[in-house]
Scaffold this motif. Structure first.
Motif, PDB file in Angstrom:
ATOM      1  N   THR A  44     -14.872  34.643 -20.894  1.00 31.68           N
ATOM      2  CA  THR A  44     -14.074  34.909 -22.117  1.00 31.68           C
ATOM      3  C   THR A  44     -12.455  34.998 -21.742  1.00 31.68           C
ATOM      4  N   ASP A  75     -22.107  30.970 -19.160  1.00 30.61           N
ATOM      5  CA  ASP A  75     -21.401  30.046 -20.116  1.00 30.61           C
ATOM      6  C   ASP A  75     -22.314  29.735 -21.514  1.00 30.61           C
ATOM      7  N   SER A  78     -22.191  32.269 -24.112  1.00 33.52           N
ATOM      8  CA  SER A  78     -21.029  32.205 -24.856  1.00 33.52           C
ATOM      9  C   SER A  78     -21.062  31.372 -25.991  1.00 33.52           C
ATOM     10  N   ILE A  79     -21.883  30.534 -26.040  1.00 38.54           N
ATOM     11  CA  ILE A  79     -22.053  29.562 -27.231  1.00 38.54           C
ATOM     12  C   ILE A  79     -22.992  29.983 -28.246  1.00 38.54           C
ATOM     13  N   GLN A  83     -17.589  27.665 -30.187  1.00 37.26           N
ATOM     14  CA  GLN A  83     -16.781  27.340 -29.248  1.00 37.26           C
ATOM     15  C   GLN A  83     -16.059  26.238 -29.308  1.00 37.26           C
ATOM     16  N   ASP A  84     -14.706  26.044 -28.757  1.00 30.22           N
ATOM     17  CA  ASP A  84     -14.278  24.624 -28.481  1.00 30.22           C
ATOM     18  C   ASP A  84     -14.472  24.198 -27.303  1.00 30.22           C
ATOM     19  N   LEU A  88     -13.325  26.123 -23.824  1.00 30.50           N
ATOM     20  CA  LEU A  88     -14.529  26.705 -23.148  1.00 30.50           C
ATOM     21  C   LEU A  88     -14.491  26.380 -21.516  1.00 30.50           C
ATOM     22  N   SER A  91     -11.891  28.407 -19.871  1.00 32.16           N
ATOM     23  CA  SER A  91     -12.375  29.672 -19.646  1.00 32.16           C
ATOM     24  C   SER A  91     -13.203  29.940 -18.541  1.00 32.16           C
TER      25      SER A  91
END
Length: 232
Positions: A44, A75, A78-79, A83-84, A88, A91
């Motif tokens: 993040t 990761d 996170s999607i 997300q771009d 990402l 990040s």
């Protein structure tokens, strides 16, 4: 960079396969009863104070106290929200740098990127086929995040606790540091491990969650096994 990533991924694959092949190795003396710890953090960006006090500070202490510790930048989790890709990727690098700066030591623990190890998603599919839909729909985080708009939740958001279970079970983890809000998800992990073992034979340890005692954060023994885990 690509060659380095491929090497790290190959090392993770070899580590996983070594866990599941051949007879059990002779016991290695441990610093204490905890045999293998796993925990993950989403990329993040730069961690804030809450991240540090809630997780990263504990990670540093655990790697100093235990012999087998794995930390993952998760990761794939996170999607579950849009997300771009460019952001990402950056990040992930930023989170890696922040963890190293905060004291995560590759000489004491294994730090890796979740999506570089394809076995995470492979095991997740197997476990997904073992869990009933109502069980996932009754998890409090799913109900909270979809309370306002019941049609807005994605399948990724619904099934990410199963991916979380595969993260933990893949490495035959025995203990997982979690916050109070994750105890229900850990119960799912434990149930999946027990169901798999019952159906296919003893394979996965049933991991226990360990909670940080925030009232005694400076004590070297400020971790405790949560109440639901004690009876398992």
């Amino acid at each position: 960079m690509a060659l380095h990533s491929m090497r790290k991924a190959r090392e993770c694959w070899n580590f996983i396969r070594a866990l599941h092949q051949g007879p059990d190795a002779a016991p290695v003396p441990q610093k204490d009863a905890v045999k293998r710890i796993f925990s993950g953090i989403q990329p993040t960006g730069i961690p804030h104070l809450g991240n540090y006090l809630g997780a990263i500070e504990s990670w540093v202490r655990l790697q100093d106290e235990h012999d087998s510790v794995l930390y993952s930048i998760v990761d794939l989790h996170s999607i579950t929200v849009p997300q771009d890709p460019t952001i990402l990727r950056q990040s992930i690098l930023d989170m890696t740098a922040a963890l190293l700066a905060c004291g995560i030591n590759p000489e004491k623990s294994i730090l890796f990127q979740q999506s570089q190890v394809s076995e995470h998603t492979q095991l997740s599919w197997i476990l997904t086929c073992m869990v009933r839909l109502p069980r996932l729909q009754h998890l409090h985080q799913w109900k909270t995040k979809t309370a306002k708009e019941k049609q807005s939740g994605t399948m990724g958001l619904l099934t990410y606790p199963v991916l979380q279970a595969s993260d933990i079970l893949l490495y035959k983890s025995t203990h997982v540091p979690v916050g109070e809000d994750q105890v229900q998800h850990m119960e799912l992990v434990q149930d999946l491990a027990q169901s798999f073992n019952k159906k296919y034979g003893e394979f996965f340890p049933v991991p226990k969650c360990i909670l940080r005692d925030v009232c005694d954060c400076n004590s070297p023994n400020s971790f405790r096994t949560c109440t639901p885990c004690i009876g398992r």
